[in-house]
Design a protein around this motif. Structure first.
Motif, mmCIF file in Angstrom:
data_model
loop_
_atom_site.group_PDB
_atom_site.id
_atom_site.type_symbol
_atom_site.label_atom_id
_atom_site.label_comp_id
_atom_site.label_asym_id
_atom_site.label_seq_id
_atom_site.Cartn_x
_atom_site.Cartn_y
_atom_site.Cartn_z
ATOM 1 N N ILE A 139 7.122 -25.565 1.233
ATOM 2 C CA ILE A 139 7.563 -24.790 2.392
ATOM 3 C C ILE A 139 8.478 -23.649 1.952
ATOM 4 O O ILE A 139 8.410 -22.544 2.496
ATOM 5 N N SER A 140 9.302 -23.899 0.963
ATOM 6 C CA SER A 140 10.185 -22.845 0.459
ATOM 7 C C SER A 140 9.377 -21.686 -0.115
ATOM 8 O O SER A 140 9.688 -20.506 0.138
ATOM 9 N N ARG A 141 8.313 -21.985 -0.873
ATOM 10 C CA ARG A 141 7.465 -20.918 -1.398
ATOM 11 C C ARG A 141 6.724 -20.190 -0.277
ATOM 12 O O ARG A 141 6.554 -18.972 -0.314
ATOM 13 N N ALA A 142 6.276 -20.963 0.712
ATOM 14 C CA ALA A 142 5.605 -20.344 1.857
ATOM 15 C C ALA A 142 6.551 -19.415 2.596
ATOM 16 O O ALA A 142 6.174 -18.292 2.994
ATOM 17 N N ARG A 143 7.801 -19.843 2.794
ATOM 18 C CA ARG A 143 8.793 -19.012 3.480
ATOM 19 C C ARG A 143 8.988 -17.688 2.735
ATOM 20 O O ARG A 143 9.053 -16.621 3.349
ATOM 21 N N ALA A 144 9.070 -17.758 1.423
ATOM 22 C CA ALA A 144 9.274 -16.544 0.633
ATOM 23 C C ALA A 144 8.102 -15.580 0.797
ATOM 24 O O ALA A 144 8.292 -14.351 0.870
ATOM 25 N N LEU A 145 6.887 -16.110 0.889
ATOM 26 C CA LEU A 145 5.718 -15.251 1.061
ATOM 27 C C LEU A 145 5.669 -14.647 2.466
ATOM 28 O O LEU A 145 5.292 -13.482 2.636
ATOM 29 N N VAL A 146 6.047 -15.425 3.483
ATOM 30 C CA VAL A 146 6.118 -14.874 4.836
ATOM 31 C C VAL A 146 7.169 -13.770 4.889
ATOM 32 O O VAL A 146 6.952 -12.704 5.483
ATOM 33 N N ASP A 147 8.314 -14.005 4.255
ATOM 34 C CA ASP A 147 9.366 -12.982 4.207
ATOM 35 C C ASP A 147 8.867 -11.717 3.507
ATOM 36 O O ASP A 147 9.167 -10.588 3.945
ATOM 37 N N ASP A 148 8.109 -11.906 2.429
ATOM 38 C CA ASP A 148 7.572 -10.767 1.695
ATOM 39 C C ASP A 148 6.599 -9.984 2.569
ATOM 40 O O ASP A 148 6.632 -8.745 2.613
ATOM 41 N N ALA A 149 5.733 -10.713 3.287
ATOM 42 C CA ALA A 149 4.783 -10.038 4.178
ATOM 43 C C ALA A 149 5.515 -9.242 5.250
ATOM 44 O O ALA A 149 5.158 -8.092 5.552
ATOM 45 N N ALA A 150 6.550 -9.837 5.831
ATOM 46 C CA ALA A 150 7.326 -9.140 6.864
ATOM 47 C C ALA A 150 8.020 -7.907 6.284
ATOM 48 O O ALA A 150 8.070 -6.849 6.927
ATOM 49 N N ALA A 151 8.538 -8.029 5.064
ATOM 50 C CA ALA A 151 9.201 -6.895 4.428
ATOM 51 C C ALA A 151 8.229 -5.744 4.187
ATOM 52 O O ALA A 151 8.634 -4.570 4.178
ATOM 53 N N GLN A 152 6.944 -6.079 4.025
ATOM 54 C CA GLN A 152 5.925 -5.043 3.832
ATOM 55 C C GLN A 152 5.371 -4.521 5.159
ATOM 56 O O GLN A 152 4.462 -3.692 5.169
ATOM 57 N N GLY A 153 5.920 -5.038 6.268
ATOM 58 C CA GLY A 153 5.539 -4.508 7.573
ATOM 59 C C GLY A 153 4.474 -5.282 8.309
ATOM 60 O O GLY A 153 3.934 -4.791 9.310
ATOM 61 N N ALA A 154 4.152 -6.505 7.858
ATOM 62 C CA ALA A 154 3.115 -7.286 8.528
ATOM 63 C C ALA A 154 3.572 -7.708 9.923
ATOM 64 O O ALA A 154 4.697 -8.153 10.113
ATOM 65 N N HIS A 155 2.684 -7.561 10.889
ATOM 66 C CA HIS A 155 2.953 -7.993 12.264
ATOM 67 C C HIS A 155 2.400 -9.394 12.522
ATOM 68 O O HIS A 155 2.965 -10.157 13.293
ATOM 69 N N ILE A 156 1.283 -9.733 11.884
ATOM 70 C CA ILE A 156 0.691 -11.070 11.994
ATOM 71 C C ILE A 156 0.564 -11.647 10.591
ATOM 72 O O ILE A 156 -0.001 -11.003 9.691
ATOM 73 N N VAL A 157 1.071 -12.876 10.399
ATOM 74 C CA VAL A 157 1.015 -13.541 9.103
ATOM 75 C C VAL A 157 0.373 -14.908 9.303
ATOM 76 O O VAL A 157 0.823 -15.699 10.139
ATOM 77 N N LEU A 158 -0.662 -15.181 8.533
ATOM 78 C CA LEU A 158 -1.403 -16.434 8.631
ATOM 79 C C LEU A 158 -1.149 -17.311 7.418
ATOM 80 O O LEU A 158 -1.266 -16.848 6.274
ATOM 81 N N LEU A 159 -0.832 -18.585 7.663
ATOM 82 C CA LEU A 159 -0.666 -19.578 6.602
ATOM 83 C C LEU A 159 -1.938 -20.404 6.447
ATOM 84 O O LEU A 159 -2.707 -20.555 7.401
ATOM 85 N N PRO A 160 -2.180 -20.994 5.275
ATOM 86 C CA PRO A 160 -3.385 -21.800 5.085
ATOM 87 C C PRO A 160 -3.380 -23.082 5.929
ATOM 88 O O PRO A 160 -2.349 -23.500 6.460
ATOM 89 N N GLU A 161 -4.545 -23.707 5.994
ATOM 90 C CA GLU A 161 -4.709 -24.960 6.737
ATOM 91 C C GLU A 161 -3.792 -26.043 6.154
ATOM 92 O O GLU A 161 -3.816 -26.308 4.962
ATOM 93 N N MET A 162 -2.975 -26.647 7.031
ATOM 94 C CA MET A 162 -2.040 -27.715 6.631
ATOM 95 C C MET A 162 -1.343 -27.345 5.316
ATOM 96 O O MET A 162 -1.336 -28.085 4.343
#
Length: 280
Positions: free
Chosen positions: A18-41
């Protein structure tokens, strides 16, 4: 706007994943992403070919650690995050494979996977009860997004439902490791984009889990079927693409597939019409 798919390897430690996933979501948001999708489970290892009663230990409630991270990141960045969890329902012994859509931190949709495989090393019917509702389209304030889950990409009726409800973006969280399916994986997703004139975002895991090797190929597809962005091979990362949502309406006018449908002829598809009898 920008659309992003998170590609992730699920480790044995849920908190670390989850910590790695959080960092990737943060990175996507920093790049301007409006919608961010995580993998299945995304936060736990996926099912192995042989049913295992001990696997239920991975289940969590809708307000468990996986969705808590997604909701918090959605709120903090003011974005839409589509999460996916092994849901332990309020009824003991009932579990679902569930996707949740968060807009500005608010849970707007709970979609439970309605089509479950028991094939190709994915005995999901052993673990999950199928959902009973069609995909729901969520208004994010900037666009309308719907979600189908992994195996459901083989059922074009579901993505068409999203399009008919006004969806412009289809999110497809997956856990795909089947070698035969890898050959047609992107072909199917591109087809969903073309037939429905919509953007498609697909997020897969990568790496070896037990006897399975997840092949990644997380990507964003345009409504003409073009591949707009892909995640790095065999690594955690993002597929992120800037898109023009006006394309959806423009292409739907130019290729009016939704207008030209003849649902009165499709009774056999929905099961409302019996098979034709042999004519004498």
């Amino acid at each position: 706007m920008k659309l992003a798919a998170v590609q992730l390897k699920a480790g044995a430690d849920r908190s670390e994943t989850i910590s790695r996933a959080r960092a990737l979501v943060d990175d996507a948001a920093a790049q301007g992403a409006h919608i961010v999708l995580l993998p299945e489970m995304f936060a736990v290892p996926f099912v192995q070919p042989e049913p295992d009663p001990d696997y239920f230990a991975h289940a969590e409630g809708l307000d468990g650690p996986s969705n808590t991270m997604a909701a918090e990141a959605s709120r903090r960045h003011g974005i839409t995050v589509v999460s996916s969890v092994f849901e332990a329902s309020a009824v003991p012994g009932i579990y679902h494979n569930t996707a949740c859509t968060y807009v500005d931190g608010e849970r707007r949709s709970v979609y439970r996977k309605s089509h479950l495989p028991f094939s190709n090393g994915f005995p999901e019917k052993f673990y999950f009860r199928p959902g009973e509702t069609p995909p729901e389209v969520v208004d994010t304030g900037k666009t309308r997004v719907g979600t189908v889950i992994c195996y459901e990409r083989h059922f074009p009726e579901l993505s068409r439902t999203v399009a008919l409800d006004g969806g412009s973006v289809l999110c497809v969280p997956v856990a795909s490791a089947s070698a035969p399916m890898k050959e047609v994986f992107q072909l199917e997703l591109r087809a969903h984009a073309v037939f429905n004139s919509m953007f498609v975002v697909c997020a897969n895991r990568h790496g070896i889990e037990g006897v399975k090797e997840y092949f990644g190929l997380s990507a964003v597809y345009g409504p003409n079927g073009e591949v707009l962005a892909t995640a790095p091979d065999d690594a955690d990362g993002l597929a992120i693409a800037e898109v023009d949502l006006a394309q959806v309406d423009e292409i739907r006018r130019r290729r009016p597939f939704l207008r030209d449908r003849r649902p009165e002829l499709y009774g056999r598809v929905s099961g409302s019409q019996t098979a034709p009898t042999e004519r004498s």
